[in-house]
Design an enzyme around this catalytic site. Structure first.
Site, PDB file in Angstrom:
ATOM      1  N   LYS A 152       0.928  -1.141   0.016  1.00  0.00           N
ATOM      2  CA  LYS A 152      -0.058   0.146   0.031  1.00  0.00           C
ATOM      3  C   LYS A 152       0.987   1.371  -0.115  1.00  0.00           C
ATOM      4  CE  LYS A 152      -1.578   3.067   2.273  1.00  0.00           C
ATOM      5  NZ  LYS A 152      -1.522   4.480   2.014  1.00  0.00           N
ATOM      6  N   GLY A 177       7.568   5.362   7.902  1.00  0.00           N
ATOM      7  CA  GLY A 177       6.742   6.614   7.844  1.00  0.00           C
ATOM      8  C   GLY A 177       6.903   7.396   9.235  1.00  0.00           C
ATOM      9  N   GLU A 215      10.278   1.463  10.028  1.00  0.00           N
ATOM     10  CA  GLU A 215      11.383   2.779   9.751  1.00  0.00           C
ATOM     11  C   GLU A 215      10.653   3.773  10.178  1.00  0.00           C
ATOM     12  OE1 GLU A 215      14.152   2.336   9.129  1.00  0.00           O
ATOM     13  OE2 GLU A 215      14.826   0.249   8.351  1.00  0.00           O
ATOM     14  N   CYS A 217      14.698  10.724   6.200  1.00  0.00           N
ATOM     15  CA  CYS A 217      14.794  10.490   7.531  1.00  0.00           C
ATOM     16  C   CYS A 217      16.281  10.545   7.839  1.00  0.00           C
ATOM     17  CB  CYS A 217      14.341   9.267   7.679  1.00  0.00           C
ATOM     18  SG  CYS A 217      14.804   8.019   6.625  1.00  0.00           S
ATOM     19  N   GLU A 249      10.875  16.531  13.909  1.00  0.00           N
ATOM     20  CA  GLU A 249      11.251  16.421  12.573  1.00  0.00           C
ATOM     21  C   GLU A 249      10.405  17.398  11.546  1.00  0.00           C
ATOM     22  OE1 GLU A 249       9.839  12.737  10.577  1.00  0.00           O
ATOM     23  OE2 GLU A 249      12.146  12.297   9.772  1.00  0.00           O
TER      24      GLU A 249
HETATM   25  P1  NAP Z   1       2.971   8.921   7.025  1.00  0.00           P
HETATM   26  O1  NAP Z   1       2.198   9.855   7.147  1.00  0.00           O
HETATM   27  O2  NAP Z   1       3.377   7.990   8.537  1.00  0.00           O
HETATM   28  O3  NAP Z   1       2.513   7.828   6.070  1.00  0.00           O
HETATM   29  C1  NAP Z   1       3.183   6.565   5.852  1.00  0.00           C
HETATM   30  C2  NAP Z   1       2.419   5.368   5.291  1.00  0.00           C
HETATM   31  O4  NAP Z   1       1.388   5.201   6.277  1.00  0.00           O
HETATM   32  C3  NAP Z   1       1.638   6.042   4.236  1.00  0.00           C
HETATM   33  O5  NAP Z   1       1.229   4.860   3.007  1.00  0.00           O
HETATM   34  C4  NAP Z   1       0.195   6.445   4.780  1.00  0.00           C
HETATM   35  O6  NAP Z   1      -0.970   6.533   3.741  1.00  0.00           O
HETATM   36  C5  NAP Z   1      -0.026   5.387   5.724  1.00  0.00           C
HETATM   37  N1  NAP Z   1      -0.734   5.494   6.672  1.00  0.00           N
HETATM   38  C6  NAP Z   1      -1.382   6.579   7.289  1.00  0.00           C
HETATM   39  N2  NAP Z   1      -2.184   6.306   8.465  1.00  0.00           N
HETATM   40  C7  NAP Z   1      -2.121   5.125   8.548  1.00  0.00           C
HETATM   41  C8  NAP Z   1      -2.951   4.251   9.291  1.00  0.00           C
HETATM   42  N3  NAP Z   1      -3.984   4.780  10.335  1.00  0.00           N
HETATM   43  N4  NAP Z   1      -3.061   2.982   9.085  1.00  0.00           N
HETATM   44  C9  NAP Z   1      -2.343   2.293   7.954  1.00  0.00           C
HETATM   45  N5  NAP Z   1      -1.547   3.075   7.207  1.00  0.00           N
HETATM   46  C10 NAP Z   1      -1.647   4.402   7.509  1.00  0.00           C
HETATM   47  O7  NAP Z   1       4.702   8.988   6.604  1.00  0.00           O
HETATM   48  P2  NAP Z   1       4.952  10.076   5.284  1.00  0.00           P
HETATM   49  O8  NAP Z   1       4.523  11.299   5.652  1.00  0.00           O
HETATM   50  O9  NAP Z   1       4.442   9.394   4.168  1.00  0.00           O
HETATM   51  O10 NAP Z   1       6.575   9.731   5.322  1.00  0.00           O
HETATM   52  C11 NAP Z   1       7.434  10.683   5.953  1.00  0.00           C
HETATM   53  C12 NAP Z   1       8.011   9.924   7.407  1.00  0.00           C
HETATM   54  O11 NAP Z   1       8.522   8.676   6.824  1.00  0.00           O
HETATM   55  C13 NAP Z   1       9.063  10.953   7.959  1.00  0.00           C
HETATM   56  O12 NAP Z   1       8.577  10.801   9.106  1.00  0.00           O
HETATM   57  C14 NAP Z   1      10.232  10.131   7.676  1.00  0.00           C
HETATM   58  O13 NAP Z   1      11.303  10.240   8.397  1.00  0.00           O
HETATM   59  C15 NAP Z   1       9.895   8.683   7.548  1.00  0.00           C
HETATM   60  N6  NAP Z   1      10.750   7.921   6.695  1.00  0.00           N
HETATM   61  C16 NAP Z   1      11.731   7.019   7.432  1.00  0.00           C
HETATM   62  C17 NAP Z   1      12.469   6.092   6.524  1.00  0.00           C
HETATM   63  C18 NAP Z   1      13.415   5.048   7.371  1.00  0.00           C
HETATM   64  O14 NAP Z   1      13.914   4.375   6.780  1.00  0.00           O
HETATM   65  N7  NAP Z   1      13.327   5.122   8.650  1.00  0.00           N
HETATM   66  C19 NAP Z   1      12.522   6.560   5.251  1.00  0.00           C
HETATM   67  C20 NAP Z   1      11.671   7.212   4.869  1.00  0.00           C
HETATM   68  C21 NAP Z   1      10.846   7.985   5.258  1.00  0.00           C
HETATM   69  P3  NAP Z   1      -1.465   7.992   3.348  1.00  0.00           P
HETATM   70  O15 NAP Z   1      -0.485   8.213   2.206  1.00  0.00           O
HETATM   71  O16 NAP Z   1      -2.586   7.715   2.934  1.00  0.00           O
HETATM   72  O17 NAP Z   1      -1.253   8.811   4.664  1.00  0.00           O
END
Ligand code: NAP
Length: 490
Positions: free
Chosen positions: A173, A227, A249, A283, A384
């Site tokens: 997803k 995320g 992650e 990240c 962040e």
């Molecule tokens: P996010 O808002 O947490 O979303 C990540 C994914 O989760 C998206 O596909 C999102 O769908 C989905 N999601 C949201 N709410 C959910 C729920 N209740 N149940 C199941 N899935 C759900 O993160 P983002 O804004 O896309 O990405 C940025 C974050 O990712 C930052 O914090 C970054 O540091 C982190 N990141 C970490 C790494 C690592 O390797 N550590 C790498 C890259 C990014 P929607 O898009 O529809 O909201």
């Protein structure tokens, strides 16, 4: 407008049964560029059923056969990489020069995971002569992979690679803002000849949509998530009912520690690059630049000089260094943190606004931004931002550098710059992070484990360690005599 009206479920391209068509926005213009099928709970159910049905045969397939299919995927991926890079840049606004370099290297990772598909052996355990004890490794089952918008292809690869090598099947997803390249990836799995149901791709909403349904589904054994921490907490609560296992992650607020004896130019190259790469949406950014006081003023000057050289512009232009933020909410978040930084008393020395000019007016652009005189207790140093905002924090000595580096709820990556080998070893070993780079930065490869401690996550992706969360340990103890004493004989 490009149309992606189908989901990829059970090896077929199908319209959503309870979803909708949603517009994907090009962040460089603010206008829609693609219309994409989003699945709902019914589509997730169909995808999970397909993955469950495929799991038995796929998990029993010899590792070298799974490896052969992953190698075919790698070949197809390599050929498609330039187009994948163009599509990813269109969907999330990352400068093409960066996306090309990143996506262009992904085939190596697919080959790496192919090479692990027949390396999931167990061990024998010496106990007593009367028995033989050994372990085997079994794939955990159906994996729900949930990915973010900043690096959609890389996040999918880091989950699907080890999952498929281990013998798991997958429902992917992708993020609502960047669904396109995950559907393109599905095409490559189809082209490579993967059996139906082994890989399923269902774009959709996260909260209240496909993401939530995937986490709640009793047919899913494990969630591999990249995320934000807040999303991870919601996912953990939702998955608790069905005892999901998780790899997470999450975010980072990496300390980039530069001592006065460092190679100044090399440190500045790395520190400025990692502050503004991906328009700050990574990240692994060195978001907290900790600089030893004798070179602090010079570092502020150098950051300012280099920020002025960053070419902000349309991400598909080869000359562009930095594209827009990936979506309107992220732009608003970055701008709000810049205001917070000013209110907190940090000194804004460069940027801090949207760039002027008609050409960029509709897009979600922001200038590379530099704050000096930042204290580690300010929100711009603790939270962040996920925007191109460098926070320069001075320190006096080694102890203070380590204390500041570790004074964070995050622990994903860190950088240390010094020419003193002893100090490099002392400081890097004390920093609480999953990955520490010394005299280099953002050096990430398929063979080196990547992941966080503290609130940056659980588990590791990349390296041979990446297989672990997708495998269960199965222990067998066999008696060599077949005799078993009657416990009630005496
Ligand atoms: P996010 O808002 O947490 O979303 C990540 C994914 O989760 C998206 O596909 C999102 O769908 C989905 N999601 C949201 N709410 C959910 C729920 N209740 N149940 C199941 N899935 C759900 O993160 P983002 O804004 O896309 O990405 C940025 C974050 O990712 C930052 O914090 C970054 O540091 C982190 N990141 C970490 C790494 C690592 O390797 N550590 C790498 C890259 C990014 P929607 O898009 O529809 O909201």
């Amino acid at each position: 407008m490009v149309e992606y009206p189908h989901l990829f479920i059970n090896g077929a391209w199908v319209p959503p049964v309870d979803g909708e068509l949603v517009e994907s926005i090009d962040p460089s213009t603010g206008r829609p560029w693609a219309r994409v099928a989003f699945g709902g709970a019914g589509d997730i159910d169909a995808a999970v059923r397909a993955a469950r049905a495929a799991f038995g045969p796929w998990s029993r397939r010899p590792g070298h056969e799974r490896a052969a299919l992953l190698r075919k995927l790698a070949v197809a991926y390599e050929a498609a990489a330039p187009e994948l890079a163009r599509l990813e840049t269109t969907d999330n606004g990352r400068a093409l020069r960066e996306t090309k370099a990143d996506v262009g290297g992904h085939a190596n990772s697919w080959y790496w995971y192919a090479s692990l598909a027949d390396k999931n052996s167990g061990r024998t355990i010496p106990i007593e002569d009367a028995v033989l004890a050994f372990t085997t490794r079994k794939p955990v089952g159906v994996v729900g992979a949930i990915t973010p918008w900043n690096v959609p292809l890389m996040s999918a690869l880091w989950k699907l690679g080890p999952a498929l090598a281990a013998g798991c099947t997958v429902v992917l997803k992708p993020a609502e803002h960047t669904p396109v390249t995950s559907l393109e990836l599905a095409r490559l799995f189809e082209q490579a000849g993967f059996p139906p149901g082994v890989v399923n791709v269902v774009p959709g909403w996260g909260a209240g949509g496909a993401g939530e349904s995937l986490v709640a589904h009793p047919g899913v054994n494990k969630i591999a998530f990249t995320g934000e921490g807040a999303t991870a907490r919601a996912i953990l609560r939702n998955g608790a009912e069905t005892f999901k296992r998780f790899t997470l992650e999450l975010g980072g607020k990496a300390p980039h520690v530069i001592f006065a004896d460092a190679d100044f130019d090399a440190a500045m190259n790395a520190a400025t690059g990692s502050a503004w790469a991906l328009c700050g949406q990574s990240c692994a950014l060195g978001a907290r630049v900790l600089v030893q006081r004798p070179i602090y003023a010079r570092a502020v000057e150098e950051f300012t000089r280099r920020a002025a050289r960053v070419r902000v512009g349309p991400p598909l232009h080869e000359a562009t260094h930095m594209g827009p933020q990936a979506h309107a909410e992220q732009l608003a978040k970055t701008l709000s943190y810049i205001e917070i930084g000013k209110r907190e008393g940090a000194e804004l020395v460069f940027g801090g606004a949207r760039p002027g000019g008609d050409a960029l007016a509709g897009g979600f652009y922001v200038q590379p931004t530099v704050f000096a005189s930042v204290r580690n207790d300010m929100r711009i140093a603790r939270e962040e931002i996920f925007g191109p905002v460098a926070a320069l924090i001075p320190f006096d000595d080694e102890d203070e550098a380590v204390a500041l580096a570790n004074d964070s709820s995050y622990g994903l990556t860190a950088g240390v710059w010094t020419q003193d080998v002893g100090r490099a070893l002392r400081v890097s070993s004390q920093i609480e992070a999953g990955m520490v780079w010394v005299n280099t930065y953002r050096y990430i490869r398929w063979s080196t484990p990547y992941g966080g401690v503290k609130q940056s996550g659980w588990g590791r992706e990349n390296g041979t360690e990446a297989l672990e969360p997708y495998l269960d340990v199965h222990t067998t103890i066999i008696s060599k005599t077949g005799k078993f004493a009657d416990p009630y004989a005496t």
